[in-house]
Design an enzyme around this catalytic site. Sequence first.
Site, PDB file in Angstrom:
ATOM      1  N   CYS A 357       0.379  -1.264   0.076  1.00  0.00           N
ATOM      2  CA  CYS A 357       0.131  -0.225  -0.022  1.00  0.00           C
ATOM      3  C   CYS A 357       0.740   1.279   0.383  1.00  0.00           C
ATOM      4  O   CYS A 357       0.667   2.425  -0.822  1.00  0.00           O
ATOM      5  CB  CYS A 357      -1.132   0.281   1.230  1.00  0.00           C
ATOM      6  SG  CYS A 357      -0.941  -1.663   1.889  1.00  0.00           S
ATOM      7  N   ARG A 386       6.205 -11.105   6.026  1.00  0.00           N
ATOM      8  CA  ARG A 386       5.525 -11.371   6.960  1.00  0.00           C
ATOM      9  C   ARG A 386       6.097 -12.293   7.761  1.00  0.00           C
ATOM     10  O   ARG A 386       6.203 -13.200   7.321  1.00  0.00           O
ATOM     11  CB  ARG A 386       4.574 -11.235   7.048  1.00  0.00           C
ATOM     12  CG  ARG A 386       3.652  -9.803   6.541  1.00  0.00           C
ATOM     13  CD  ARG A 386       1.920 -10.157   6.200  1.00  0.00           C
ATOM     14  NE  ARG A 386       1.775  -8.836   5.282  1.00  0.00           N
ATOM     15  CZ  ARG A 386       0.323  -8.760   5.253  1.00  0.00           C
ATOM     16  NH1 ARG A 386      -0.518  -9.829   6.021  1.00  0.00           N
ATOM     17  NH2 ARG A 386       0.119  -7.636   4.138  1.00  0.00           N
ATOM     18  N   GLN A 404       0.774 -11.308  -2.917  1.00  0.00           N
ATOM     19  CA  GLN A 404      -0.557 -10.135  -3.969  1.00  0.00           C
ATOM     20  C   GLN A 404      -1.242  -9.763  -4.942  1.00  0.00           C
ATOM     21  O   GLN A 404      -0.197  -9.693  -5.956  1.00  0.00           O
ATOM     22  CB  GLN A 404      -1.049  -9.386  -2.243  1.00  0.00           C
ATOM     23  CG  GLN A 404      -0.466  -9.981  -1.440  1.00  0.00           C
ATOM     24  CD  GLN A 404      -0.517  -8.557  -0.382  1.00  0.00           C
ATOM     25  OE1 GLN A 404      -0.340  -7.511  -0.541  1.00  0.00           O
ATOM     26  NE2 GLN A 404      -1.386  -8.959   0.589  1.00  0.00           N
ATOM     27  N   ASP A 406      -2.468  -7.604  -6.027  1.00  0.00           N
ATOM     28  CA  ASP A 406      -2.573  -6.088  -5.024  1.00  0.00           C
ATOM     29  C   ASP A 406      -2.743  -5.323  -5.731  1.00  0.00           C
ATOM     30  O   ASP A 406      -2.561  -4.781  -6.867  1.00  0.00           O
ATOM     31  CB  ASP A 406      -2.122  -6.080  -4.144  1.00  0.00           C
ATOM     32  CG  ASP A 406      -2.394  -5.109  -2.876  1.00  0.00           C
ATOM     33  OD1 ASP A 406      -2.414  -5.277  -2.668  1.00  0.00           O
ATOM     34  OD2 ASP A 406      -0.761  -4.783  -2.076  1.00  0.00           O
ATOM     35  N   HIS A 408      -4.878  -0.719  -5.603  1.00  0.00           N
ATOM     36  CA  HIS A 408      -4.908   0.382  -5.001  1.00  0.00           C
ATOM     37  C   HIS A 408      -5.606   1.143  -5.989  1.00  0.00           C
ATOM     38  O   HIS A 408      -5.452   1.269  -6.520  1.00  0.00           O
ATOM     39  CB  HIS A 408      -4.206   1.057  -4.223  1.00  0.00           C
ATOM     40  CG  HIS A 408      -3.442  -0.037  -3.167  1.00  0.00           C
ATOM     41  ND1 HIS A 408      -2.623  -0.853  -3.158  1.00  0.00           N
ATOM     42  CD2 HIS A 408      -4.119  -0.439  -1.989  1.00  0.00           C
ATOM     43  CE1 HIS A 408      -2.069  -1.436  -2.678  1.00  0.00           C
ATOM     44  NE2 HIS A 408      -2.650  -1.324  -1.509  1.00  0.00           N
ATOM     45  N   LYS A 492     -13.417  -4.526   6.328  1.00  0.00           N
ATOM     46  CA  LYS A 492     -12.681  -5.055   5.454  1.00  0.00           C
ATOM     47  C   LYS A 492     -13.816  -5.542   4.740  1.00  0.00           C
ATOM     48  O   LYS A 492     -14.379  -6.507   5.269  1.00  0.00           O
ATOM     49  CB  LYS A 492     -11.323  -6.084   5.288  1.00  0.00           C
ATOM     50  CG  LYS A 492     -10.254  -5.337   5.908  1.00  0.00           C
ATOM     51  CD  LYS A 492      -9.269  -6.581   6.040  1.00  0.00           C
ATOM     52  CE  LYS A 492      -9.739  -7.532   7.025  1.00  0.00           C
ATOM     53  NZ  LYS A 492      -9.010  -8.683   7.664  1.00  0.00           N
ATOM     54  N   HIS A 538      -8.022  -0.879  -1.143  1.00  0.00           N
ATOM     55  CA  HIS A 538      -7.686  -2.159  -0.939  1.00  0.00           C
ATOM     56  C   HIS A 538      -8.142  -2.703  -1.522  1.00  0.00           C
ATOM     57  O   HIS A 538      -9.399  -3.246  -0.639  1.00  0.00           O
ATOM     58  CB  HIS A 538      -6.739  -2.703   0.378  1.00  0.00           C
ATOM     59  CG  HIS A 538      -6.540  -0.857   0.945  1.00  0.00           C
ATOM     60  ND1 HIS A 538      -4.637  -1.117   1.275  1.00  0.00           N
ATOM     61  CD2 HIS A 538      -6.554  -0.233   1.545  1.00  0.00           C
ATOM     62  CE1 HIS A 538      -4.087   0.117   1.988  1.00  0.00           C
ATOM     63  NE2 HIS A 538      -5.301   0.779   2.418  1.00  0.00           N
TER      64      HIS A 538
END
Length: 665
Positions: A357, A386, A404, A406, A408, A492, A538
């Site tokens: 992000c 992580r 991911q 991912d 945005h 979320k 997100h």
Amino acid sequence: MSQLFKISLPDGSTRDMAPGSTPADVAAAIGPGLAKAALAARIDGELVDLTQPFSGDAALALVTARDEADALDLARHDFAHVLAEAVQGLFPGTQITFGPATDDGFYYDVMAPASRDPFGMDDLPVIEEAMRAIIRADKPLRREVWSRQALIEKWTSEGESFKAEWAAGLPEGEELSVYWSGDDWLDMCRGPHLPSTGKLDPQAFKLMRVAGAYWRGDQNNAQLTRIYGTGWLNKKQLDAHLTRLEEAAKRDHRKLGQEMDLFHLQAEAHGSVFWHPKGYVIYRALEDYMRRAIHGAGYEEIKTPQVMDVRQWEQSGHWGKYAENMFAVPDIVPDVESGAPTVAADAQWMAIKPMNCPAHVLVFKQGIKSYRDLPMRLYENGCCHRNEAHGALHGIMRVRQFTQDDAHIFCREDQVVEEVQAFCALADRVYKDFGFKYAIKLALRPDKRFGSDADWDKAENELRDAVVKAGLATEEYGWAELPGEGAFYAPKLEWHLTDAIGRTWQVGTIQSDRVLPERLDASYIGEDGERHRPVMLHRAIFGAYERFIGILIEEYAGRFPVWLAPVQAVVATIVSDADGYAEEVMEALKAAGIRAESDLRNEKINYKVREHSLAKIPHLLVVGKREADEGTVAVRTLGAEYQKVMPLAEAIAMLQGEATPPDLR
RNA sequence: GCCGCUUUAGCUCAGUCGGUAGAGCACAUCAUUCGUAAUGAUGGGGUCACAGGUUCGAAUCCUGUAAGCGGCACCA
């Protein structure tokens, strides 16, 4: 003369019963068979004990083993009580806490006496026997109402500190129900329960495992021993369940991943996947699929740095909340020659990105953005690290390094609902392309969070509105709101899939965030010429490639659809005279873009068929002299009992059709 | 991280009372050319997770560490 209550039954008949009478009396009045079979009752729809007296006219339905859902629930709850009684009988000094029914059985959380270690697997057979003895003793289960104070005194005097604490936390003066098992054991419980322990089948349960579980689910509290069992109405059901578990274990992604040579994990990089050639074929097929999906939906793909200055993470708020789960690295070149300490006290710290992000915000912030540029949808196959707690890792479903899908979406306030709705449609299409049914949840604001309540109100409403508008807020889609489960910066929406043994995993998400744009100072110029904050959505659909592939393996039990199968076809020869033709077939397949391998080994065709079937190859193209002469192939499809001889061109056309990804058909 | 369990050949596993390592599959070689779920013979292969300890002697007993498994807690 007291008035009689009118009790109506499901068949439409009614019976007049005296005050003080119970469902058991009605059952007895109807017949001895029913009296024996009755397990509980529904009075005006509410599940109650057979011995619960009527309080007026009522609609009554007697619950028997034929009402399977209710009967299972009652039996499992009773198994839990019997378990607790058995453990206390065997090991005096054991404290009991709680034990509910679960989807396939029951558990009870207990605290072993200080004089011994926590319970282990070895204790289970002994406890099972004690449970059977209690069931065979057919002890009546009798409800009684106690005052809160009486309960606290009882638990305290018996050294049941957990029960005492719980009772003390209940509202003053409340009347609490307890259930006696015979005359010598009781537990505090809302009920309802079966009339007696003898209604349980002593052969219909099995204690499965022990596990640690924290008192009240808080890891700062004492750790109890949770004893898990599976419980059913009869032995047949139990056996069927145990067989199901064995079948499920066969499709475990870790087992198939090894058998099919897709990937491996090893201690030197624990929690990180080594993708083998065959596994990486699937991975790349997913990447290709997702690129087509997001490009079609107006996203642009970017790539951002793996390591960023820790100050960037401090500003985003992640360092403060997740530092212990981030991999931090000093930004220095170690002097190996001198043997000086590798990390100096004043070292500049960098961190490997745990998520994408902030980097995406930095891309957005380059240059001046106009309201006309919005929504701006930035996508990345973002590789994140992580440092998860060791106990959290699970095969390739929960790992320390993952990528991911991912993106945005930076948009204006008035675009949020529309964007979320569009995302719901995109996610729906993707999951359906893979044959998944999903559940969708809304995770609401947590206790510890950034941002104003007004913003949280707005964000939660936006997500809820979008789901309602998309028509997904229904039971069919497992719609539920989860208080306190949101991220620290945003609520979320979560998409959940289920693995082979029924565990659910979150894959997709979309989050409506006003916190990060503020903290990282992202803005755009509005129609009014003023600076405005964009809302940042997100979102991910696979969640992580690793997890999604793990779920795919289990969903398909390793039998991938042709478009995902690492090897789509194997050309196998019957005699070496066909080797030349087999090579020709291979060339033609490769030219047609089919992932094919040849098997020219000097082995019997039986052997080859068996081996490639076990390897879950979708199509086996068998060639012998006959096929070589005729220019055909004998196609044996995985799962089919017979082969089909067809011209090579026809086989290739069929394979090409099946190898086409669902979104391109 | 916490509780319980596990770790022996590439894979799946056996190994009794502490006496120095075993099977099947896989792999290699040879023979076999065979029509749809295992052809036969021979052979190679192991610091018994790692580090300490007890013992004349440890895969086996003890301690620690690591990873894995089932849960719990966590999951940006």
